[in-house]
Design a protein around this motif. Structure first.
Motif, PDB file in Angstrom:
ATOM      1  N   ASP A 150       0.807  -1.227   0.000  1.00 10.01           N
ATOM      2  CA  ASP A 150       0.000   0.000   0.000  1.00 10.01           C
ATOM      3  C   ASP A 150       0.839   1.275   0.000  1.00 10.01           C
ATOM      4  OD1 ASP A 150      -2.435  -1.369  -0.002  1.00 10.01           O
ATOM      5  OD2 ASP A 150      -2.340  -1.675   2.155  1.00 10.01           O
ATOM      6  N   ASP A 151       2.164   1.152   0.001  1.00  8.07           N
ATOM      7  CA  ASP A 151       3.019   2.329  -0.079  1.00  8.07           C
ATOM      8  C   ASP A 151       2.849   3.028  -1.428  1.00  8.07           C
ATOM      9  OD1 ASP A 151       4.054   1.837   2.422  1.00  8.07           O
ATOM     10  OD2 ASP A 151       5.888   0.881   1.693  1.00  8.07           O
ATOM     11  N   ASN A 152       3.161   4.309  -1.438  1.00  3.52           N
ATOM     12  CA  ASN A 152       3.100   5.085  -2.672  1.00  3.52           C
ATOM     13  C   ASN A 152       4.163   4.593  -3.663  1.00  3.52           C
ATOM     14  OD1 ASN A 152       3.690   7.311  -4.592  1.00  3.52           O
ATOM     15  ND2 ASN A 152       2.170   8.410  -3.382  1.00  3.52           N
ATOM     16  N   VAL A 153       3.741   4.338  -4.884  1.00  2.98           N
ATOM     17  CA  VAL A 153       4.685   3.890  -5.927  1.00  2.98           C
ATOM     18  C   VAL A 153       4.583   4.805  -7.149  1.00  2.98           C
ATOM     19  CG1 VAL A 153       4.841   1.486  -5.199  1.00  2.98           C
ATOM     20  CG2 VAL A 153       2.992   2.180  -6.735  1.00  2.98           C
ATOM     21  N   ASP A 154       4.373   6.086  -6.892  1.00  2.00           N
ATOM     22  CA  ASP A 154       4.186   7.053  -7.969  1.00  2.00           C
ATOM     23  C   ASP A 154       5.468   7.763  -8.382  1.00  2.00           C
ATOM     24  OD1 ASP A 154       1.497   6.493  -8.107  1.00  2.00           O
ATOM     25  OD2 ASP A 154       0.936   8.057  -6.675  1.00  2.00           O
ATOM     26  N   HIS A 155       6.612   7.325  -7.861  1.00  2.00           N
ATOM     27  CA  HIS A 155       7.859   8.018  -8.176  1.00  2.00           C
ATOM     28  C   HIS A 155       8.950   7.022  -8.613  1.00  2.00           C
ATOM     29  CE1 HIS A 155       5.658  10.682  -5.372  1.00  2.00           C
ATOM     30  NE2 HIS A 155       6.064  11.608  -6.210  1.00  2.00           N
ATOM     31  N   PRO A 156       8.729   6.301  -9.705  1.00  2.00           N
ATOM     32  CA  PRO A 156       9.779   5.400 -10.210  1.00  2.00           C
ATOM     33  C   PRO A 156      10.991   6.193 -10.664  1.00  2.00           C
ATOM     34  CG  PRO A 156       8.036   5.654 -11.830  1.00  2.00           C
ATOM     35  CD  PRO A 156       7.550   6.333 -10.588  1.00  2.00           C
ATOM     36  N   ILE A 157      12.176   5.613 -10.501  1.00  2.00           N
ATOM     37  CA  ILE A 157      13.395   6.340 -10.875  1.00  2.00           C
ATOM     38  C   ILE A 157      14.144   5.680 -12.040  1.00  2.00           C
ATOM     39  CG2 ILE A 157      13.678   7.396  -8.607  1.00  2.00           C
ATOM     40  CD1 ILE A 157      15.813   5.308  -7.987  1.00  2.00           C
ATOM     41  N   SER A 158      13.502   4.744 -12.702  1.00  2.00           N
ATOM     42  CA  SER A 158      14.033   4.185 -13.945  1.00  2.00           C
ATOM     43  C   SER A 158      12.864   3.930 -14.876  1.00  2.00           C
ATOM     44  CB  SER A 158      14.801   2.881 -13.699  1.00  2.00           C
ATOM     45  OG  SER A 158      13.903   1.837 -13.324  1.00  2.00           O
ATOM     46  N   PHE A 159      13.129   3.892 -16.177  1.00  2.00           N
ATOM     47  CA  PHE A 159      12.048   3.628 -17.123  1.00  2.00           C
ATOM     48  C   PHE A 159      11.563   2.187 -16.971  1.00  2.00           C
ATOM     49  CE2 PHE A 159      10.409   2.723 -21.489  1.00  2.00           C
ATOM     50  CZ  PHE A 159       9.310   3.544 -21.395  1.00  2.00           C
ATOM     51  N   LYS A 257      -4.250   0.459  -1.226  1.00  2.00           N
ATOM     52  CA  LYS A 257      -4.066   0.607  -2.669  1.00  2.00           C
ATOM     53  C   LYS A 257      -3.876  -0.723  -3.389  1.00  2.00           C
ATOM     54  CE  LYS A 257      -1.926   5.212  -2.233  1.00  2.00           C
ATOM     55  NZ  LYS A 257      -1.862   5.257  -0.769  1.00  2.00           N
ATOM     56  N   SER A 258      -3.497  -1.768  -2.698  1.00  2.00           N
ATOM     57  CA  SER A 258      -3.226  -3.038  -3.357  1.00  2.00           C
ATOM     58  C   SER A 258      -4.454  -3.941  -3.403  1.00  2.00           C
ATOM     59  CB  SER A 258      -2.075  -3.760  -2.658  1.00  2.00           C
ATOM     60  OG  SER A 258      -2.394  -4.020  -1.313  1.00  2.00           O
ATOM     61  N   PHE A 264      -8.522  -8.363  -8.312  1.00  2.00           N
ATOM     62  CA  PHE A 264      -7.158  -7.923  -8.595  1.00  2.00           C
ATOM     63  C   PHE A 264      -6.402  -7.756  -7.280  1.00  2.00           C
ATOM     64  CE2 PHE A 264      -4.051  -4.491  -8.955  1.00  2.00           C
ATOM     65  CZ  PHE A 264      -3.365  -4.806 -10.117  1.00  2.00           C
ATOM     66  N   GLN A 265      -5.174  -8.316  -7.228  1.00  2.00           N
ATOM     67  CA  GLN A 265      -4.350  -8.143  -6.040  1.00  2.00           C
ATOM     68  C   GLN A 265      -2.890  -7.978  -6.423  1.00  2.00           C
ATOM     69  OE1 GLN A 265      -5.554 -10.078  -2.219  1.00  2.00           O
ATOM     70  NE2 GLN A 265      -6.407 -11.642  -3.555  1.00  2.00           N
ATOM     71  N   ILE A 266      -2.169  -7.248  -5.576  1.00  2.00           N
ATOM     72  CA  ILE A 266      -0.730  -7.068  -5.720  1.00  2.00           C
ATOM     73  C   ILE A 266      -0.054  -7.625  -4.476  1.00  2.00           C
ATOM     74  CG2 ILE A 266       1.147  -5.348  -5.735  1.00  2.00           C
ATOM     75  CD1 ILE A 266      -0.097  -5.525  -8.416  1.00  2.00           C
ATOM     76  N   PHE A 267       1.034  -8.386  -4.685  1.00  2.00           N
ATOM     77  CA  PHE A 267       1.780  -8.942  -3.566  1.00  2.00           C
ATOM     78  C   PHE A 267       3.274  -8.676  -3.711  1.00  2.00           C
ATOM     79  CE2 PHE A 267      -1.813 -11.997  -3.922  1.00  2.00           C
ATOM     80  CZ  PHE A 267      -2.373 -11.818  -2.664  1.00  2.00           C
ATOM     81  N   ASN A 268       3.925  -8.360  -2.599  1.00  2.00           N
ATOM     82  CA  ASN A 268       5.383  -8.466  -2.534  1.00  2.00           C
ATOM     83  C   ASN A 268       5.734  -9.941  -2.433  1.00  2.00           C
ATOM     84  OD1 ASN A 268       5.809  -5.693  -2.435  1.00  2.00           O
ATOM     85  ND2 ASN A 268       5.843  -5.622  -0.204  1.00  2.00           N
ATOM     86  N   ILE A 269       6.817 -10.339  -3.101  1.00  2.00           N
ATOM     87  CA  ILE A 269       7.329 -11.694  -2.919  1.00  2.00           C
ATOM     88  C   ILE A 269       8.856 -11.599  -2.796  1.00  2.00           C
ATOM     89  CG2 ILE A 269       7.210 -12.095  -5.429  1.00  2.00           C
ATOM     90  CD1 ILE A 269       6.717 -15.086  -4.707  1.00  2.00           C
ATOM     91  N   GLY A 270       9.317 -11.697  -1.552  1.00  2.00           N
ATOM     92  CA  GLY A 270      10.729 -11.536  -1.251  1.00  2.00           C
ATOM     93  C   GLY A 270      11.135 -12.421  -0.091  1.00  2.00           C
ATOM     94  N   ASN A 271      12.289 -12.114   0.489  1.00  2.00           N
ATOM     95  CA  ASN A 271      12.804 -12.896   1.604  1.00  2.00           C
ATOM     96  C   ASN A 271      12.602 -12.192   2.941  1.00  2.00           C
ATOM     97  OD1 ASN A 271      14.192 -15.310   2.444  1.00  2.00           O
ATOM     98  ND2 ASN A 271      15.970 -14.038   2.916  1.00  2.00           N
ATOM     99  N   SER A 272      12.324 -10.888   2.867  1.00  2.00           N
ATOM    100  CA  SER A 272      12.118 -10.047   4.062  1.00  2.00           C
ATOM    101  C   SER A 272      13.341 -10.074   4.977  1.00  2.00           C
ATOM    102  CB  SER A 272      10.862 -10.491   4.832  1.00  2.00           C
ATOM    103  OG  SER A 272      10.368  -9.452   5.649  1.00  2.00           O
ATOM    104  N   ASN A 273      14.521 -10.036   4.335  1.00  2.00           N
ATOM    105  CA  ASN A 273      15.784 -10.068   5.081  1.00  2.00           C
ATOM    106  C   ASN A 273      16.866  -9.374   4.253  1.00  2.00           C
ATOM    107  OD1 ASN A 273      17.808 -10.716   6.971  1.00  2.00           O
ATOM    108  ND2 ASN A 273      18.288 -12.621   5.871  1.00  2.00           N
ATOM    109  N   PRO A 274      16.932  -8.040   4.280  1.00  2.00           N
ATOM    110  CA  PRO A 274      17.910  -7.318   3.446  1.00  2.00           C
ATOM    111  C   PRO A 274      19.353  -7.687   3.798  1.00  2.00           C
ATOM    112  CG  PRO A 274      16.278  -5.818   4.354  1.00  2.00           C
ATOM    113  CD  PRO A 274      16.098  -7.122   5.066  1.00  2.00           C
TER     114      PRO A 274
END
Length: 342
Positions: A150-159, A257-258, A264-274
């Protein structure tokens, strides 16, 4: 076994091929599409396809491969006429953040025009489930961590990131208009055997073993949520068989927002361990028994300093839980790399 016909685009890619190897154990018919372009070594792509062919023969599964660009609508029409798949897993895309700085048109062709063709394909085939690849890069300049859907994703920094954000918006409109169950997955730095040569694990491994300097950007102050390929496949596999549904609590002033009143749904899929980049390199050094030559450099245009996935949403949806530790994942990757390249 069930009677689904599954279309997977990007079938010769890193994630696509790994998912197919898993699905072959569960499905009768899988149709794979890939253009086998030369963005990176085609031999690696063909090696992945060879593994799929060997496993399909062993399991007596119906594996069908077609080579074409998804920008080619006529080829997709042929797939409709011949197979009419009920599930579409769309993983084909022009990948890479830095490459998009010099070659933006290839991203417009594949990630926008090609994606539109896939949406039309889903509409025409009245698919029961559409799953597509998004990216953690959509979070752009977001400074709040971990990243939540649900974070804002309106500022991408690459095409590249902009095309992935566009895919999410395009997919939502088709889901809403044509009632297509749609799931978008924001992948976080996937690595493992048969990985992409343009990503850090392969670049760093090659440099260490050949005594070449490694360019470390932002002077080493980078963190990435490295996610092992088997964990990514487990998440994708679960979403293949659980189509998105409409949110019962959605309203015009709904803040999540997701979620949507569309299926329709949006999911993060990661390891949650930077993992900090210097620790990542130290683990490669340990597994290769060789020191790296480090060249510290400023932050590259289009790069983000930190990625960190909040995965609580996909955990609730399909019980997703990463099982492969970073140390084990790097060990498995290193073994494969030595075997494949040395």
């Amino acid at each position: 076994m069930n009677n689904n016909r599954i279309l997977i685009t990007g079938a010769a890619g890193f994630i696509g091929s790994a998912l197919i190897l898993r699905l072959l154990e569960n499905e009768k018919t899988i149709i794979g599409v890939d253009n086998l372009n030369n963005y990176y070594d085609v031999r690696l792509k063909k090696s992945r396809l060879k593994l799929i062919t060997e496993k399909s023969k062993k399991l007596k599964a119906n594996w069908i491969f077609h080579e074409f660009h998804i920008e080619d609508k006529k080829s997709l029409d042929f797939i409709t006429e011949k197979y009419s798949p009920s599930i579409v897993i769309h993983l084909a895309a022009q990948a890479g953040v830095r490459y998009s700085l010099d070659n933006p048109k290839s991203y417009a062709d594949s990630n926008l025009i090609g994606f539109f063709n896939i949406l039309e394909f889903c509409k025409e085939n009245k698919v029961k489930n559409f799953v597509f690849a998004s990216s953690s890069s959509v979070y752009g300049l977001n400074k709040k961590i971990p990243f939540v859907e649900d974070d804002n994703v309106d500022h991408p920094i690459s095409f590249y990131a902009a095309t992935k954000k566009s895919n999410e918006l395009m997919a939502h409109s088709y889901s809403h208009l044509y009632d297509i169950p749609t799931t978008g997955l924001r992948f976080f730095t996937v690595y493992g055997p048969f990985g992409r040569p343009d990503m850090a694990p392969m670049i760093f491994a090659n440099a260490i073993l050949n005594s070449k300097p490694i360019n470390i950007f932002n002077y080493g102050n980078l963190h990435r949520d490295f996610t092992y390929i088997d964990d990514i496949v487990n998440g994708l596999f679960g979403c293949c068989y659980k189509p998105a549904i409409k949110s019962e609590n959605f309203s015009s002033n709904y803040q999540n927002k997701s979620y949507s009143n569309a299926p329709f749904q949006i999911f993060n899929i990661g390891n949650s361990n930077p993992i900090k980049i210097d620790y990542f390199i130290s683990m490669l050094e340990l597994n290769f028994n060789k020191k790296a030559i480090i060249n510290l450099m400023p932050l590259q245009p289009g790069d983000v300093k930190f990625t960190y996935a909040d995965i609580s949403k996909i955990q609730k949806w399909i019980g997703y839980k990463p099982k492969v530790s970073f140390e084990k994942g790097i060990r498995e990757f290193s073994k494969w790399y030595l075997d494949f390249y040395e």
